[in-house]
Design a protein around this motif. Structure first.
Motif, PDB file in Angstrom:
ATOM      1  N   HIS A   1      43.252  29.271  35.843  1.00  0.00           N
ATOM      2  CA  HIS A   1      44.376  29.899  35.152  1.00  0.00           C
ATOM      3  C   HIS A   1      43.873  30.310  33.774  1.00  0.00           C
TER       4      HIS A   1
ATOM      5  N   ASN B   1      44.345  36.280  33.698  1.00  0.00           N
ATOM      6  CA  ASN B   1      44.479  36.277  35.147  1.00  0.00           C
ATOM      7  C   ASN B   1      44.483  34.856  35.695  1.00  0.00           C
TER       8      ASN B   1
ATOM      9  N   THR C   1      43.419  32.788  39.344  1.00  0.00           N
ATOM     10  CA  THR C   1      42.630  32.936  40.559  1.00  0.00           C
ATOM     11  C   THR C   1      43.001  31.836  41.533  1.00  0.00           C
TER      12      THR C   1
ATOM     13  N   ARG D   1      42.064  30.210  45.242  1.00  0.00           N
ATOM     14  CA  ARG D   1      41.078  30.153  46.333  1.00  0.00           C
ATOM     15  C   ARG D   1      41.804  30.469  47.641  1.00  0.00           C
TER      16      ARG D   1
ATOM     17  N   ALA E   1      39.072  34.812  47.356  1.00  0.00           N
ATOM     18  CA  ALA E   1      39.970  34.394  46.281  1.00  0.00           C
ATOM     19  C   ALA E   1      40.942  35.528  46.014  1.00  0.00           C
TER      20      ALA E   1
ATOM     21  N   ARG F   1      43.048  37.295  42.929  1.00  0.00           N
ATOM     22  CA  ARG F   1      43.055  37.428  41.460  1.00  0.00           C
ATOM     23  C   ARG F   1      44.290  38.228  41.064  1.00  0.00           C
TER      24      ARG F   1
ATOM     25  N   PRO G   1      32.216  40.050  41.814  1.00  0.00           N
ATOM     26  CA  PRO G   1      33.399  39.889  42.675  1.00  0.00           C
ATOM     27  C   PRO G   1      34.145  41.204  42.899  1.00  0.00           C
TER      28      PRO G   1
ATOM     29  N   TRP H   1      46.964  43.571  42.243  1.00  0.00           N
ATOM     30  CA  TRP H   1      46.225  42.322  42.391  1.00  0.00           C
ATOM     31  C   TRP H   1      45.119  42.557  43.413  1.00  0.00           C
TER      32      TRP H   1
ATOM     33  N   TRP I   1      34.795  34.813  47.125  1.00  0.00           N
ATOM     34  CA  TRP I   1      34.602  33.565  46.389  1.00  0.00           C
ATOM     35  C   TRP I   1      33.099  33.322  46.314  1.00  0.00           C
TER      36      TRP I   1
ATOM     37  N   ASN J   1      31.670  32.977  32.325  1.00  0.00           N
ATOM     38  CA  ASN J   1      31.745  34.078  33.291  1.00  0.00           C
ATOM     39  C   ASN J   1      30.424  34.302  34.023  1.00  0.00           C
TER      40      ASN J   1
ATOM     41  N   ASP K   1      34.373  38.336  36.080  1.00  0.00           N
ATOM     42  CA  ASP K   1      35.421  38.753  35.148  1.00  0.00           C
ATOM     43  C   ASP K   1      35.061  40.013  34.371  1.00  0.00           C
TER      44      ASP K   1
END
Length: 304
Positions: A37, A41, A43, A45, A51, A53, A83, A99, A104, A205, A218
């Protein structure tokens, strides 16, 4: 102390499942649990390999859209895992922002690794950022707090210094911080066209696995601008030994590429590191990991 902005929507596993049921029903029966959290954003799982986001406030909603638009292109350039969204979620009556479903990436945040253990992959991070730092196309996002002229960050930095946010880190650091900032402001500017800039490559990150750097996360702050902004990670991530390796590889790659000389690169990067680390310390009561990164960087930037 400033605190993390409050979430503007109640993000729960039930909401995520409802969104998946509506838009990606083949994924809706997978296990879901909250993984992170952040400021912008959350995330969740999703099963073993995915995941979800989602932005937690309106100010971050465009950042997810930037990732959806540009990450497929940037991932092709980056030698690290990125990602990139594998599914896109659109706004609905239940959730008013875009979103994403993303891979992951297993591993450990580099922020959890001892600083000295990051040195072996310092050159790999330099190579990854060099691969990203190419001229950005027309229409690339422009982030008002990343990659632009450092003068635009003076007011925010001065406010943090005046409020004493750096004093618990280094009680006599204020004068040295002002001197570093003035040096950064008077450094020769970036001589080229705006380049792609990750915007936030701090160790929280970065993902490591078995002692190697494997992923860059990120991209919400992705922007077109001065690549020296990303080079702030030299102080945020490394100690003197790792920073020397990072700088050496960065400079070598720039020279090999035939790019125009950039004599102000590291002075501007130090200025960006001061801006970022002062913000991290200012928000320290709310996020221990970010606070620790900021404390480390300030001590690296402003040694006694």
């Amino acid at each position: 102390m400033p605190v993390r902005p409050p979430a503007e929507v109640d993000l729960t596993a039930d909401l995520v499942r409802a969104l998946l049921t509506d838009q990606h029903p083949d994924l809706a029966d997978l296990p879901i649990h909250l993984a992170a959290h952040g400021w912008d954003n959350a995330t969740f799982r999703l099963g073993a390999d995915l995941a979800v986001r989602l932005p937690r406030r309106e100010a971050a909603a465009r950042l997810v859209e930037h990732e959806q638009r540009w990450l497929p292109e940037l991932a092709r350039r980056c030698p690290l895992a990125v990602p990139t969204p594998v599914r896109v979620g659109t706004r609905t009556a239940a959730f008013g922002w875009a979103w994403s479903v993303v891979p992951w990436i297993p591993g450990t945040p580099a922020a959890d690794d001892p600083v000295a253990a990051r040195t072996p992959w310092a050159a790999d991070l330099a190579a990854a950022l060099h691969a990203l730092h190419v001229p950005a196309p027309a229409g690339a996002p422009v982030n008002p707090v990343r990659g632009g002229a450092l003068t635009g960050r003076t007011h925010a930095l001065e406010a943090r210094l005046a409020a004493g946010h750096l004093d618990p880190v280094l009680p006599d650091a204020r004068d040295r911080a002002h001197a570093l900032w003035q040096d950064a402001l008077t450094a020769p500017p970036w001589p080229g066209a705006p380049q792609w800039v990750h915007g936030d490559p701090h160790p929280g990150n970065l993902v490591t696995r078995d002692g190697a750097l494997v992923a860059l996360l990120d991209f919400g702050d992705v922007t077109a601008g001065d690549p020296a902004c990303d080079l702030a990670t030299a102080w945020l991530t490394f100690d003197a030994t790792g920073r020397a390796r990072f700088r050496e590889r960065t400079d070598a790659l720039a020279e090999q590429s035939g790019a125009a000389p950039d004599p102000g690169r590291w002075r501007r990067a130090a200025g960006w590191a001061l801006v970022m680390s002062s913000a991290m310390v200012a928000h320290g009561d709310d996020d221990a990991v970010i606070s620790a990164i900021g404390h480390h960087a300030i001590r690296e930037l402003l040694p006694g």
